[in-house]
Design a protein around this motif. Structure first.
Motif, PDB file in Angstrom:
ATOM      1  N   GLY A  31     121.615  66.958  38.640  1.00 52.22           N
ATOM      2  CA  GLY A  31     121.593  65.845  39.457  1.00 52.22           C
ATOM      3  C   GLY A  31     121.451  65.722  40.938  1.00 52.22           C
ATOM      4  O   GLY A  31     120.761  65.173  41.350  1.00 52.22           O
ATOM      5  N   VAL A  32     122.399  66.866  41.526  1.00 52.76           N
ATOM      6  CA  VAL A  32     122.003  66.876  42.791  1.00 52.76           C
ATOM      7  C   VAL A  32     120.940  67.282  43.233  1.00 52.76           C
ATOM      8  O   VAL A  32     120.270  66.933  44.346  1.00 52.76           O
ATOM      9  CB  VAL A  32     123.193  67.989  43.239  1.00 52.76           C
ATOM     10  CG1 VAL A  32     123.089  68.484  44.754  1.00 52.76           C
ATOM     11  CG2 VAL A  32     124.452  67.570  43.275  1.00 52.76           C
ATOM     12  N   ALA A  77     118.360  65.343  45.813  1.00 47.34           N
ATOM     13  CA  ALA A  77     117.745  65.838  46.994  1.00 47.34           C
ATOM     14  C   ALA A  77     116.158  65.729  46.884  1.00 47.34           C
ATOM     15  O   ALA A  77     115.333  65.791  47.742  1.00 47.34           O
ATOM     16  CB  ALA A  77     118.372  67.381  46.943  1.00 47.34           C
ATOM     17  N   ALA A  78     115.593  66.271  45.809  1.00 44.28           N
ATOM     18  CA  ALA A  78     114.187  66.015  45.573  1.00 44.28           C
ATOM     19  C   ALA A  78     113.671  64.705  45.719  1.00 44.28           C
ATOM     20  O   ALA A  78     112.563  64.530  46.406  1.00 44.28           O
ATOM     21  CB  ALA A  78     113.787  66.869  44.369  1.00 44.28           C
ATOM     22  N   ALA A  79     114.176  63.660  45.287  1.00 39.83           N
ATOM     23  CA  ALA A  79     113.833  62.399  45.601  1.00 39.83           C
ATOM     24  C   ALA A  79     113.670  61.959  46.924  1.00 39.83           C
ATOM     25  O   ALA A  79     113.083  61.196  47.529  1.00 39.83           O
ATOM     26  CB  ALA A  79     114.818  61.451  44.711  1.00 39.83           C
ATOM     27  N   ALA A 138     111.072  60.984  49.372  1.00 35.30           N
ATOM     28  CA  ALA A 138     110.923  59.631  50.188  1.00 35.30           C
ATOM     29  C   ALA A 138     110.904  59.799  51.500  1.00 35.30           C
ATOM     30  O   ALA A 138     110.240  58.877  51.984  1.00 35.30           O
ATOM     31  CB  ALA A 138     112.384  58.867  49.861  1.00 35.30           C
ATOM     32  N   VAL A 139     111.280  60.881  52.171  1.00 33.99           N
ATOM     33  CA  VAL A 139     110.960  61.209  53.614  1.00 33.99           C
ATOM     34  C   VAL A 139     109.636  61.293  53.751  1.00 33.99           C
ATOM     35  O   VAL A 139     109.075  60.750  54.776  1.00 33.99           O
ATOM     36  CB  VAL A 139     111.896  62.201  54.107  1.00 33.99           C
ATOM     37  CG1 VAL A 139     111.592  62.482  55.491  1.00 33.99           C
ATOM     38  CG2 VAL A 139     113.427  61.790  53.952  1.00 33.99           C
ATOM     39  N   GLN A 140     109.078  62.074  52.771  1.00 37.22           N
ATOM     40  CA  GLN A 140     107.590  62.563  53.192  1.00 37.22           C
ATOM     41  C   GLN A 140     106.554  61.616  52.897  1.00 37.22           C
ATOM     42  O   GLN A 140     105.641  61.435  53.471  1.00 37.22           O
ATOM     43  CB  GLN A 140     107.286  63.950  52.324  1.00 37.22           C
ATOM     44  CG  GLN A 140     107.840  64.995  52.965  1.00 37.22           C
ATOM     45  CD  GLN A 140     107.681  66.212  52.014  1.00 37.22           C
ATOM     46  OE1 GLN A 140     107.054  66.180  50.951  1.00 37.22           O
ATOM     47  NE2 GLN A 140     108.080  67.641  52.351  1.00 37.22           N
TER      48      GLN A 140
END
Length: 75
Positions: A59-60, A64-66, A70-72
Motif C-alpha cells: 500500500g505504501v 508513493a507511485a500514485a 500525480a506530480v509528473q
C-alpha cells in the motif's frame, strides 16, 4: 468538482483494497449479501504479521507511485 471526484476515487479504491485483503483470509467476503456465498482464497490468516506488513508495504508503494505519477502528470 475535481477534488470531490478525487476524494470519491480514493475512498472507492481504499474500500476495494480492504475487501481484497479480506478475500485473502479464511473468513472471506460476502459480496452478494443476503445470499450466503462467501469468497475466500484461504491464503493467510488475518493475524499473520508477515502478511499484514507485506500488504502495508504494498500500500505504501502504491501511494508513493500514485504520488510520483500525480506530480509528473499523466500523459
Amino acid at each position: 468538482m475535481r477534488l470531490t471526484t478525487f476524494g470519491f476515487f480514493v475512498g472507492f479504491v481504499a474500500v476495494g483494497a480492504h475487501l481484497l485483503g479480506d478475500v485473502l483470509t479464511p473468513a472471506g467476503v460476502n459480496l452478494f449479501w443476503p445470499w450466503g456465498r462467501e469468497f475466500s482464497l484461504y491464503l493467510t490468516r488475518a493475524d499473520n504479521t508477515v502478511a499484514n506488513y507485506g500488504l502495508f508495504l504494498l500500500g505504501v508503494f502504491a501511494v508513493a507511485a500514485a504520488g510520483v505519477l500525480a506530480v509528473q502528470g499523466l500523459p
